[in-house]
Design a protein around this motif. Sequence first.
Motif, PDB file in Angstrom:
ATOM      1  N   ILE A 102       0.812  -1.220   0.000  1.00 28.07           N
ATOM      2  CA  ILE A 102       0.000   0.000   0.000  1.00 28.07           C
ATOM      3  C   ILE A 102       0.846   1.273   0.000  1.00 28.07           C
ATOM      4  O   ILE A 102       0.584   2.204  -0.775  1.00 28.07           O
ATOM      5  N   PRO A 103       1.894   1.385   0.836  1.00 28.51           N
ATOM      6  CA  PRO A 103       2.705   2.614   0.785  1.00 28.51           C
ATOM      7  C   PRO A 103       3.309   2.860  -0.597  1.00 28.51           C
ATOM      8  O   PRO A 103       3.309   4.001  -1.088  1.00 28.51           O
ATOM      9  N   PHE A 104       3.828   1.795  -1.231  1.00 23.91           N
ATOM     10  CA  PHE A 104       4.416   1.956  -2.560  1.00 23.91           C
ATOM     11  C   PHE A 104       3.372   2.454  -3.551  1.00 23.91           C
ATOM     12  O   PHE A 104       3.632   3.398  -4.327  1.00 23.91           O
ATOM     13  N   LEU A 105       2.189   1.840  -3.561  1.00 21.17           N
ATOM     14  CA  LEU A 105       1.137   2.235  -4.501  1.00 21.17           C
ATOM     15  C   LEU A 105       0.722   3.683  -4.274  1.00 21.17           C
ATOM     16  O   LEU A 105       0.533   4.447  -5.222  1.00 21.17           O
ATOM     17  N   THR A 106       0.571   4.059  -3.007  1.00 17.77           N
ATOM     18  CA  THR A 106       0.157   5.424  -2.671  1.00 17.77           C
ATOM     19  C   THR A 106       1.190   6.446  -3.140  1.00 17.77           C
ATOM     20  O   THR A 106       0.849   7.477  -3.728  1.00 17.77           O
ATOM     21  N   ILE A 107       2.462   6.152  -2.898  1.00 13.59           N
ATOM     22  CA  ILE A 107       3.532   7.070  -3.289  1.00 13.59           C
ATOM     23  C   ILE A 107       3.675   7.111  -4.805  1.00 13.59           C
ATOM     24  O   ILE A 107       3.868   8.180  -5.393  1.00 13.59           O
ATOM     25  N   ALA A 108       3.560   5.960  -5.463  1.00 14.40           N
ATOM     26  CA  ALA A 108       3.697   5.906  -6.920  1.00 14.40           C
ATOM     27  C   ALA A 108       2.631   6.752  -7.610  1.00 14.40           C
ATOM     28  O   ALA A 108       2.934   7.559  -8.504  1.00 14.40           O
ATOM     29  N   CYS A 115       9.112   4.917 -12.835  1.00 19.13           N
ATOM     30  CA  CYS A 115       9.414   3.795 -11.947  1.00 19.13           C
ATOM     31  C   CYS A 115      10.862   3.831 -11.478  1.00 19.13           C
ATOM     32  O   CYS A 115      11.159   3.594 -10.300  1.00 19.13           O
ATOM     33  N   GLY A 116      11.801   4.132 -12.381  1.00 20.92           N
ATOM     34  CA  GLY A 116      13.207   4.198 -12.005  1.00 20.92           C
ATOM     35  C   GLY A 116      13.502   5.328 -11.041  1.00 20.92           C
ATOM     36  O   GLY A 116      14.375   5.225 -10.177  1.00 20.92           O
ATOM     37  N   ALA A 238       3.860  -0.594 -13.874  1.00 23.26           N
ATOM     38  CA  ALA A 238       4.428   0.569 -13.205  1.00 23.26           C
ATOM     39  C   ALA A 238       4.116   1.869 -13.938  1.00 23.26           C
ATOM     40  O   ALA A 238       3.805   2.882 -13.312  1.00 23.26           O
ATOM     41  N   HIS A 239       4.189   1.875 -15.270  1.00 25.16           N
ATOM     42  CA  HIS A 239       3.949   3.135 -15.973  1.00 25.16           C
ATOM     43  C   HIS A 239       2.477   3.512 -15.979  1.00 25.16           C
ATOM     44  O   HIS A 239       2.132   4.684 -16.108  1.00 25.16           O
ATOM     45  N   ILE A 240       1.577   2.546 -15.780  1.00 24.73           N
ATOM     46  CA  ILE A 240       0.162   2.870 -15.647  1.00 24.73           C
ATOM     47  C   ILE A 240      -0.074   3.630 -14.343  1.00 24.73           C
ATOM     48  O   ILE A 240      -0.884   4.552 -14.283  1.00 24.73           O
ATOM     49  N   LEU A 241       0.656   3.269 -13.279  1.00 28.83           N
ATOM     50  CA  LEU A 241       0.524   3.996 -12.013  1.00 28.83           C
ATOM     51  C   LEU A 241       0.925   5.454 -12.201  1.00 28.83           C
ATOM     52  O   LEU A 241       0.261   6.364 -11.705  1.00 28.83           O
ATOM     53  N   ARG A 242       2.036   5.678 -12.911  1.00 29.32           N
ATOM     54  CA  ARG A 242       2.516   7.050 -13.156  1.00 29.32           C
ATOM     55  C   ARG A 242       1.482   7.868 -13.915  1.00 29.32           C
ATOM     56  O   ARG A 242       1.132   8.980 -13.513  1.00 29.32           O
ATOM     57  N   HIS A 243       0.973   7.316 -14.992  1.00 29.99           N
ATOM     58  CA  HIS A 243       0.057   8.082 -15.827  1.00 29.99           C
ATOM     59  C   HIS A 243      -1.347   8.159 -15.237  1.00 29.99           C
ATOM     60  O   HIS A 243      -2.106   9.064 -15.567  1.00 29.99           O
ATOM     61  N   SER A 244      -1.693   7.228 -14.356  1.00 30.82           N
ATOM     62  CA  SER A 244      -2.968   7.344 -13.645  1.00 30.82           C
ATOM     63  C   SER A 244      -2.903   8.506 -12.659  1.00 30.82           C
ATOM     64  O   SER A 244      -3.844   9.296 -12.548  1.00 30.82           O
TER      65      SER A 244
END
Length: 296
Positions: A102-108, A115-116, A238-244
């Motif tokens: 959860i912390p990773f998802l929230t921060i991402a 991602c890098g 990972a890139h979907i998290l960024r663009h979401s």
Amino acid sequence: MAEKRKDSKGRVLRKGEHERTDGRYHYLYLDAFGKRCYVYAKDLLSLREMEKEIEWDLLDGISNASGKTTLNQLFKMHMELKNDLRATTNFCMNSGTYSIHIPFLTIAIGTCLRCGELTGLTWGDIDMKNRTISVNHQLIYKNFDDGCKFHVSEPKTDAGKRTIPMTEAVHRAFVELRKQNLKLGRRSDAEVDGYSNFVFVSGNGQPFAINAVNSFLLNMEKAYNKVHPEKAIPHQSAHILRHSGYTLLASAGMDIKALQNVMGHSDASITMNVYNHSSFERTEKEVQRIDNAINF
């Protein structure tokens, strides 16, 4: 020896660069899947700034991140996945196996970092008092003729070096992550090109690799779909998290220049592409609301 290609101003063109008859330039490259992709710019210098971002995103495992068509597609994917991300997050919260992420998802999602950039964060980059994140490098796992291992890469453009304010949710996530690492006895003993004390570390103290991130996202997706086959979600990465996170900020009405800084885009047109789609969605909803109110 073949004569080097030049543009109309006598400048040597690099591989993939082309000058168009209308005076603009385009760059042809292959994405991570070998697909031919193009980006366009009004001049050669602007094109080369975009090339740097493309190179950076390809090293980060992102396919096609800088092309307009791809951003349109990512926006569409975001709109389709927005509810799925919420459902997956709620699922993780109630899961003994996946709640750790959860912390990773929230921060991402809350920072929109590549991602890098995310996996390369060290605690020295995190200012908890002033609630800011300094982004000045990224972590990649690649073979540069020295075997596959971690390397640190500097941003390819000046815009990539930036400071991002934390939201309250992101700040809480960092606090929770510290507690979590302490409880699990996770310490970052690894050093990569002079960088150490990484924020996100595995059980053996090594920083996260991008394929590891995509792996646990895939596992969460499969676990969720097994429990909720009637509401199965598509593959997330990972890139979907960024663009979401990107489109959530745009949909909330964040100023375009602020959004460009958060994303680390050197070219505002890349930021504008998704921003304009989000603006249209807000306008469409407002027109519908007014239409219902007037009812004539």
